[in-house]
Design a protein around this motif. Structure first.
Motif, PDB file in Angstrom:
ATOM      1  N   GLU A  50     -24.025  -3.099 -34.923  1.00 52.88           N
ATOM      2  CA  GLU A  50     -23.058  -4.182 -35.293  1.00 52.88           C
ATOM      3  C   GLU A  50     -23.787  -5.327 -35.746  1.00 52.88           C
ATOM      4  N   ARG A  51     -24.597  -6.002 -35.142  1.00 51.69           N
ATOM      5  CA  ARG A  51     -25.377  -6.936 -35.532  1.00 51.69           C
ATOM      6  C   ARG A  51     -26.611  -7.408 -34.834  1.00 51.69           C
ATOM      7  N   ILE A  52     -27.599  -8.029 -35.569  1.00 53.73           N
ATOM      8  CA  ILE A  52     -28.884  -8.347 -34.941  1.00 53.73           C
ATOM      9  C   ILE A  52     -28.605  -9.929 -34.672  1.00 53.73           C
ATOM     10  N   GLU A  53     -28.785 -10.100 -33.384  1.00 50.09           N
ATOM     11  CA  GLU A  53     -28.609 -11.621 -33.146  1.00 50.09           C
ATOM     12  C   GLU A  53     -29.701 -12.397 -33.189  1.00 50.09           C
ATOM     13  N   ALA A  54     -29.862 -13.551 -33.644  1.00 52.46           N
ATOM     14  CA  ALA A  54     -31.321 -14.213 -33.998  1.00 52.46           C
ATOM     15  C   ALA A  54     -31.073 -15.633 -33.547  1.00 52.46           C
ATOM     16  N   ASP A  55     -32.033 -16.521 -33.355  1.00 53.07           N
ATOM     17  CA  ASP A  55     -31.856 -18.017 -33.365  1.00 53.07           C
ATOM     18  C   ASP A  55     -33.052 -18.505 -34.470  1.00 53.07           C
ATOM     19  N   ALA A  56     -33.550 -19.676 -34.254  1.00 51.20           N
ATOM     20  CA  ALA A  56     -34.410 -20.286 -35.247  1.00 51.20           C
ATOM     21  C   ALA A  56     -35.615 -19.474 -35.303  1.00 51.20           C
ATOM     22  N   SER A  57     -36.078 -19.088 -34.137  1.00 48.16           N
ATOM     23  CA  SER A  57     -37.449 -18.618 -33.883  1.00 48.16           C
ATOM     24  C   SER A  57     -37.447 -17.028 -34.330  1.00 48.16           C
ATOM     25  N   GLY A  58     -36.155 -16.133 -34.467  1.00 44.43           N
ATOM     26  CA  GLY A  58     -36.440 -15.108 -34.627  1.00 44.43           C
ATOM     27  C   GLY A  58     -34.995 -14.049 -33.841  1.00 44.43           C
ATOM     28  N   VAL A  59     -35.429 -12.937 -33.846  1.00 41.02           N
ATOM     29  CA  VAL A  59     -34.657 -12.047 -33.121  1.00 41.02           C
ATOM     30  C   VAL A  59     -34.383 -12.282 -31.839  1.00 41.02           C
ATOM     31  N   ILE A  60     -33.296 -12.246 -31.267  1.00 35.12           N
ATOM     32  CA  ILE A  60     -33.117 -12.213 -29.754  1.00 35.12           C
ATOM     33  C   ILE A  60     -32.413 -11.229 -28.894  1.00 35.12           C
ATOM     34  N   ALA A  61     -31.560 -10.469 -29.757  1.00 34.98           N
ATOM     35  CA  ALA A  61     -30.924  -9.507 -29.165  1.00 34.98           C
ATOM     36  C   ALA A  61     -30.167  -8.592 -30.114  1.00 34.98           C
ATOM     37  N   MET A  62     -29.887  -7.235 -29.752  1.00 34.70           N
ATOM     38  CA  MET A  62     -29.293  -6.139 -30.780  1.00 34.70           C
ATOM     39  C   MET A  62     -27.932  -6.058 -30.093  1.00 34.70           C
ATOM     40  N   ARG A  63     -26.756  -6.198 -30.883  1.00 35.54           N
ATOM     41  CA  ARG A  63     -25.548  -6.092 -30.449  1.00 35.54           C
ATOM     42  C   ARG A  63     -25.053  -4.502 -31.134  1.00 35.54           C
ATOM     43  N   TRP A  64     -24.511  -3.708 -30.296  1.00 27.49           N
ATOM     44  CA  TRP A  64     -24.345  -2.235 -30.805  1.00 27.49           C
ATOM     45  C   TRP A  64     -23.341  -1.703 -29.700  1.00 27.49           C
ATOM     46  N   ARG A  65     -22.865  -0.589 -30.457  1.00 22.49           N
ATOM     47  CA  ARG A  65     -21.724   0.183 -29.638  1.00 22.49           C
ATOM     48  C   ARG A  65     -22.120   1.581 -29.190  1.00 22.49           C
ATOM     49  N   ASP A  66     -22.051   2.063 -28.058  1.00 22.91           N
ATOM     50  CA  ASP A  66     -22.639   3.512 -28.002  1.00 22.91           C
ATOM     51  C   ASP A  66     -21.428   4.465 -28.384  1.00 22.91           C
ATOM     52  N   ALA A  67     -21.775   5.812 -28.127  1.00 23.77           N
ATOM     53  CA  ALA A  67     -21.143   6.764 -28.620  1.00 23.77           C
ATOM     54  C   ALA A  67     -19.617   6.649 -28.282  1.00 23.77           C
ATOM     55  N   GLY A  68     -19.381   6.237 -27.140  1.00 26.31           N
ATOM     56  CA  GLY A  68     -18.043   6.254 -26.336  1.00 26.31           C
ATOM     57  C   GLY A  68     -17.347   4.881 -26.821  1.00 26.31           C
ATOM     58  N   GLY A  69     -17.897   4.012 -27.737  1.00 28.78           N
ATOM     59  CA  GLY A  69     -17.370   2.984 -28.170  1.00 28.78           C
ATOM     60  C   GLY A  69     -17.361   1.552 -27.444  1.00 28.78           C
ATOM     61  N   ARG A  70     -18.187   1.523 -26.398  1.00 30.28           N
ATOM     62  CA  ARG A  70     -18.464   0.552 -25.431  1.00 30.28           C
ATOM     63  C   ARG A  70     -19.544  -0.384 -26.177  1.00 30.28           C
ATOM     64  N   GLN A  71     -19.240  -1.681 -26.281  1.00 33.84           N
ATOM     65  CA  GLN A  71     -20.205  -2.852 -26.687  1.00 33.84           C
ATOM     66  C   GLN A  71     -21.383  -2.860 -25.868  1.00 33.84           C
ATOM     67  N   ARG A  72     -22.516  -3.008 -26.503  1.00 35.15           N
ATOM     68  CA  ARG A  72     -23.882  -3.022 -25.772  1.00 35.15           C
ATOM     69  C   ARG A  72     -24.601  -4.370 -26.289  1.00 35.15           C
ATOM     70  N   LEU A  73     -25.191  -5.035 -25.542  1.00 36.60           N
ATOM     71  CA  LEU A  73     -26.261  -6.136 -26.219  1.00 36.60           C
ATOM     72  C   LEU A  73     -27.526  -5.658 -25.507  1.00 36.60           C
ATOM     73  N   THR A  74     -28.440  -5.564 -26.150  1.00 41.58           N
ATOM     74  CA  THR A  74     -29.974  -5.302 -25.732  1.00 41.58           C
ATOM     75  C   THR A  74     -30.744  -6.567 -26.160  1.00 41.58           C
ATOM     76  N   PRO A  75     -31.314  -7.362 -25.179  1.00 40.01           N
ATOM     77  CA  PRO A  75     -32.106  -8.659 -25.361  1.00 40.01           C
ATOM     78  C   PRO A  75     -33.689  -7.776 -26.107  1.00 40.01           C
ATOM     79  N   CYS A  76     -34.170  -8.571 -27.113  1.00 41.98           N
ATOM     80  CA  CYS A  76     -35.142  -8.047 -27.557  1.00 41.98           C
ATOM     81  C   CYS A  76     -35.859  -9.225 -28.193  1.00 41.98           C
ATOM     82  N   ASP A  77     -37.176  -8.916 -28.841  1.00 45.65           N
ATOM     83  CA  ASP A  77     -37.611 -10.167 -29.848  1.00 45.65           C
ATOM     84  C   ASP A  77     -38.273  -9.443 -31.020  1.00 45.65           C
ATOM     85  N   MET A  78     -38.124  -8.060 -31.200  1.00 47.42           N
ATOM     86  CA  MET A  78     -38.561  -7.150 -32.243  1.00 47.42           C
ATOM     87  C   MET A  78     -37.539  -6.019 -32.692  1.00 47.42           C
TER      88      MET A  78
END
Length: 459
Positions: free
Chosen positions: A228-256
């Motif tokens: 769905e979307r790569i979430e970011a702030d002024a310093s760069g990536v902070i999380a990845m927003r995605w949906r699994d095969a069952g359609g459930r929305q997930r948000l995974t924190p990350c910096d790369m």
């Protein structure tokens, strides 16, 4: 020593294909010239780290360590014996009238050739995801190169996404290196992956090694996801927003984030030499036309992933075949190619299985929101491409000129395939009917001084 009257044969690329082509020509008594962007031969797949690097080949190349070391040793021996000329750290930026314009540290020199073997390889095939222009987003290949060449990971919390064998391989390599891989997100569903089994059965041991690497990922691996979307702030990536095969929305924190959907053939030089192209429906990209030996016409031969996406083993075979074709065409005695042709047929069947199992996400690209960036070099949005289509019709180069998609420093290497999908969706036609961006010189960024030197642009 080779006969001074021998034709001048130039090989571009010192990966598996280029090395095998050079070795075959040397064995026939010729003295080829090899031009490569790397400072040491090996290509991207067998990239060599700096001297003093402490990680062993087995850690860098895994099950392919012996092959990598053999190729490195072969090429180094040929150079040391003076049996070929190696221009390292050099980029061919233009081709015209049987001459290569080669950019190196000392500037540009013009090198003529009688026969040209292009072993230019491939790069990551990437698809736009909203937010992918943010700092901290890399291709899978970039993440792998950083690990191989410098022994570093590019983030503390890592999400990998895309599809294809490289996605699994990079995930496993990062885990072995001690990286924190939070998730590996595959846009191909389990059902789709099963459809490729027929082709993958052509190389069962390779397929099993891939499955073994997949098991290392454990619950980090998710198939059939929607990005769905790569979430970011002024310093760069902070999380990845995605949906699994069952359609459930997930948000995974990350910096790369590392992303890639298999490979895109590097074809810019082939285009400048006048090679014909054809659209490959299964790989969903334009590839140069060659015969089974790699002949592309006009004394040009293609070897490796720049023409056929068959991997490192296939590149070695294709390099030998191109050299055999070249030797035959100049009247030299050449060994039989029958065994290599049979091997290549099997490898191509396996590659087609990969293309089926891990397809390019055309529907995801075609339905991108208007505010998503398509061309990161020129900051062109999906809306800009769609508007260009409305004004210029469904033709790739018209949309390119109107929207500036593909006019940045990468020359469409990262955005062309996505741009074409968006244009095709807007124009209501197939991607192959949109065409492809025309190749332009220089094919790599070059300093202005390079164009002012005597010889640039001369026939």
């Amino acid at each position: 020593m080779s006969d001074v009257s021998s034709p001048k044969i130039v090989i571009v690329g010192a990966g598996p294909g280029g090395i095998r082509a050079a070795a075959m020509l040397v064995a026939a008594g010729l003295h080829p010239m090899v031009i490569d962007e790397g400072h040491r031969a090996g290509g991207q797949i067998y990239r060599r780290p700096p001297d003093g690097f402490i990680r062993r080949p087995e850690q860098l190349y895994g099950s392919e360590a012996a092959k990598a070391q053999a190729l490195h040793a072969l090429f180094d021996r040929l150079v040391a014996e003076g049996r070929l000329t190696h221009h390292a750290g050099s980029s061919v930026i233009a081709v015209r009238g049987g001459r290569l314009h080669v950019l190196a540290e000392g500037g540009v020199q013009v090198i003529g050739y009688d026969r040209l073997i292009l072993a230019t390889g491939a790069s990551d095939r990437v698809a736009p995801v909203p937010g992918w222009q943010s700092a901290g987003v890399y291709s899978l290949g970039a993440a792998q190169i950083a690990l191989k060449a410098q022994g570093v990971t590019l983030g503390r919390g890592i999400v990998l996404m895309g599809s294809g064998p490289l996605l699994t391989l990079v995930g496993a390599q990062l885990l072995k290196a001690g990286a924190d891989v939070a998730a590996v997100l595959d846009t191909s569903s389990w059902r789709q992956q099963m459809r490729g089994l027929g082709g993958l059965a052509a190389r069962p041991l390779v397929a099993l090694r891939g499955l073994a690497l997949r098991t290392m990922l454990r619950r980090r691996y998710h198939a059939g996801v929607m990005l769905e979307r790569i979430e970011a702030d002024a310093s760069g990536v902070i999380a990845m927003r995605w949906r699994d095969a069952g359609g459930r929305q997930r948000l995974t924190p990350c910096d790369m984030i590392g992303m890639g959907w298999h490979l895109r053939a590097e074809t810019h030089l082939a285009d400048l030499t006048g090679c014909a192209f054809t659209y490959d429906e299964q790989w969903q990209q334009w590839l140069p036309k060659t015969d089974e030996m790699g002949r592309a016409g006009n004394g040009v031969y293609l070897a490796g992933d720049g023409a056929r996406l068959v991997g490192a083993d296939g590149a070695e075979i294709a390099g030998r075949l191109a050299a055999v074709a070249c030797l035959t065409d100049i009247g030299h005695v050449a060994p039989s190619a029958a065994a290599d042709l049979r091997k290549l047929t099997r490898l191509e069947r396996f590659a087609r299985g990969l293309a089926t199992a891990f397809p390019w996400p055309s529907n995801m690209v075609r339905t991108l929101p208007d505010d998503a960036i398509v061309c990161r070099c020129e900051d062109v949005t999906t809306a800009g491409v769609r508007e260009g289509t409305d004004f210029g019709g469904g033709e790739a180069n018209r949309v390119k000129s109107l929207s500036r998609a593909g006019m940045g420093r990468c020359q469409g290497r990262y955005c062309q395939l996505a741009t074409v999908e968006i244009v095709a969706a807007r124009a209501g036609c197939a991607a192959k009917d949109v065409g492809r961006f025309r190749g332009q010189a220089p094919v790599r960024p070059a300093p202005i001084g390079a164009f002012l030197q005597e010889g640039w642009g001369s026939g």
